[in-house]
Write an enzyme that holds these catalytic residues in place. Structure first.
Site, PDB file in Angstrom:
ATOM      1  N   LYS A 157       0.883  -1.176   0.000  1.00  0.00           N
ATOM      2  CA  LYS A 157       0.000   0.000   0.000  1.00  0.00           C
ATOM      3  C   LYS A 157       0.919   1.224   0.000  1.00  0.00           C
ATOM      4  CE  LYS A 157      -4.184   1.616   2.348  1.00  0.00           C
ATOM      5  NZ  LYS A 157      -5.039   1.834   1.183  1.00  0.00           N
TER       6      LYS A 157
HETATM    7  C1  LIG Z   1      -6.430  -0.394  -3.987  1.00  0.00           C
HETATM    8  C2  LIG Z   1      -7.148  -0.914  -2.784  1.00  0.00           C
HETATM    9  N1  LIG Z   1      -7.698  -2.128  -2.829  1.00  0.00           N
HETATM   10  C3  LIG Z   1      -8.362  -2.635  -1.780  1.00  0.00           C
HETATM   11  C4  LIG Z   1      -8.515  -1.915  -0.604  1.00  0.00           C
HETATM   12  C5  LIG Z   1      -9.245  -2.510   0.555  1.00  0.00           C
HETATM   13  O1  LIG Z   1      -8.342  -2.796   1.581  1.00  0.00           O
HETATM   14  P1  LIG Z   1      -8.789  -2.720   3.105  1.00  0.00           P
HETATM   15  O2  LIG Z   1      -9.985  -3.577   3.238  1.00  0.00           O
HETATM   16  O3  LIG Z   1      -7.616  -3.249   3.848  1.00  0.00           O
HETATM   17  O4  LIG Z   1      -9.070  -1.311   3.408  1.00  0.00           O
HETATM   18  C6  LIG Z   1      -7.962  -0.637  -0.527  1.00  0.00           C
HETATM   19  C7  LIG Z   1      -8.070   0.153   0.698  1.00  0.00           C
HETATM   20  O5  LIG Z   1      -7.182   0.159   1.491  1.00  0.00           O
HETATM   21  C8  LIG Z   1      -7.260  -0.127  -1.633  1.00  0.00           C
HETATM   22  O6  LIG Z   1      -6.729   1.095  -1.592  1.00  0.00           O
END
Ligand SMILES: Cc1ncc(COP(=O)(O)O)c(C=O)c1O
Length: 322
Positions: A157
Site C-alpha cells: 500500500k
Molecule cells: C487499492 C485498494 N484495494 C483494496 C482496498 C481494501 O483494503 P482494506 O480492506 O484493507 O481497506 C484498498 C483500501 O485500502 C485499496 O486502496
C-alpha cells in the site's frame, strides 16, 4: 476534510496546524511512502479500532517492500493510535498512518533519505456516501488497468502506486459513476479503485486471487471469514469482465467504503442489494460495533482517557447504527 486537534509525528503529538514537512521531502517528489487506512468505531464498550494489528503488520510489510525499516515498533504505533484517539476526543474516526522518505536526499536512490512516520486521525463518514450502502452504487470498468506485478508490488500500500487508482477514479467519476472497477493486466477483474470486489453467482461467492494484482484487503479477509461462517462457499478465482454483467450480486469491500453493494456495472443493471450481500453487510456492521462475540478479537478497544467527555460521535453509515 474534517480536522482533529493533534497529529502524531515522529514520536511527538503536535497541533494539527503545525504538522508540517519540508517541500523537498523525498516522498513528495517520488511517491516514496507507504500508508494504511484504518477505522475506529463506537461500540457499547467504547471506541474500538478495527483490526489495528493487522493493518500495522501490513504497513510494516509495505515498508519492507520498499526497503524501509520502521523506526518504531508496531506496539509503539498502536499506543500512539490509541493516544491520538483519546487526545482528539473522538468516538469514531478514520486512522491514517504514513511512513515516508523525508527531507535530506534527492534522486531515485532513496536509501539515504530519512524515514518519517506520522499518524493522523479525523472524523470521516461513509466514503461513497451513506445512501450507497443501502441502494448500491453504479460502477464502470475503467480503461486504466490495475498496475501489474511486473512493474510494481501490488500488495504494497504505497503512496506513489495510488496514481494508478486516481486515473481510474477520475475517469469514471467524470463519466458519472460512483466507483471504478479495474481489470488486471490480463483483462480479468481486479478490484475497485480503493476496494476489493466480490461476485455472487452459481451458488458461490467469487473474488479475485492475490495473483490478480489486488491489495490483500483487511476488509476482504474479514468478509471472507464472515461469508464462510454464514455458510457460503467462497472461492478465489479469476473473474472475466463479462461475469460482472451477469452477476446475481456484486459488492465492494474496503476500510473507507466498508461493504457496498453494486447495483449497476457498465450500464448493466444488477438490481437492488441482494440477500447474500445484505447478510454479509449486516454481519460486518454488527462485528465492527462489537455485537458479534465471534469477531470481538478484531476490535482493539481504546481505554478512555476519563478526564474529559468525548466529542459527539461522527455519523457512520446508517447500516452501522442499526
Ligand atoms: C487499492 C485498494 N484495494 C483494496 C482496498 C481494501 O483494503 P482494506 O480492506 O484493507 O481497506 C484498498 C483500501 O485500502 C485499496 O486502496
Amino acid at each position: 476534510m474534517n480536522k482533529a486537534d493533534v497529529i502524531w509525528m515522529n514520536g511527538e503529538i503536535v497541533p494539527w496546524e503545525e504538522a508540517r514537512i519540508h517541500v523537498l521531502s523525498h516522498a513528495l517528489h517520488y511517491g516514496s511512502g507507504v500508508f494504511e487506512g484504518i477505522r475506529a468505531y463506537e461500540t457499547e464498550r467504547g471506541t474500538a479500532v478495527f483490526r489495528l494489528r493487522d493493518h500495522l503488520e501490513r504497513l510494516k510489510d509495505s515498508a519492507a517492500f520498499y526497503y524501509m525499516e520502521l523506526p518504531y515498533s508496531l506496539e509503539k504505533l498502536r499506543e500512539a493510535t490509541h493516544e491520538l484517539i483519546n487526545t482528539n476526543k473522538l468516538r469514531s474516526c478514520y486512522v491514517r498512518p504514513l511512513v515516508f522518505r523525508g527531507y535530506g536526499e534527492m534522486g531515485l536512490y532513496p536509501l539515504d533519505a530519512p524515514i518519517d512516520v506520522m499518524i493522523g486521525v479525523w472524523p470521516w463518514g461513509g466514503y461513497l456516501g451513506e445512501e450507497c450502502q443501502h441502494q448500491g452504487i453504479r460502477c464502470k470498468v475503467s480503461s486504466w488497468r490495475r498496475m501489474s506485478a511486473a512493474s510494481f508490488i501490488p500488495q504494497a500500500k504505497a503512496t506513489g502506486q495510488y496514481l494508478n487508482s486516481i486515473l481510474a477514479k477520475v475517469e469514471t467519476a467524470k463519466a458519472g459513476y460512483e466507483e471504478a472497477i479495474m481489470l488486471d493486466e490480463h483483462g480479468n477483474v481486479c478490484e475497485g479503485s480503493g476496494e476489493n470486489i466480490f461476485l455472487v453467482g452459481g451458488g458461490e461467492i467469487a473474488t479475485p486471487p492475490s495473483t490478480a494484482s489486488i491489495l490483500d484487503g483487511i476488509t476482504r479477509r474479514s468478509v471472507i471469514q464472515i461469508a464462510e461462517d454464514l455458510g457460503f462457499r467462497v472461492v478465489e478465482r479469476d473473474i472475466a469482465r463479462g461475469e460482472l454483467y451477469q452477476a446475481e450480486e456484486l459488492f465492494l469491500t474496503g476500510t473507507a467504503a466498508e461493504v457496498v453493494p453494486v447495483r449497476e456495472v457498465d450500464d448493466h443493471a444488477l438490481g437492488p442489494p441482494g440477500e447474500v450481500t445484505v447478510a454479509i453487510q449486516s454481519a460486518f456492521f454488527e462485528a465492527i460495533q462489537g455485537k458479534r462475540d465471534e469477531y470481538l478479537e478484531w476490535l482493539d478497544f481504546v481505554e478512555p482517557d476519563a478526564a474529559e467527555p468525548l466529542k459527539e460521535p461522527v455519523r457512520i453509515s446508517r447500516a452501522a447504527r442499526q
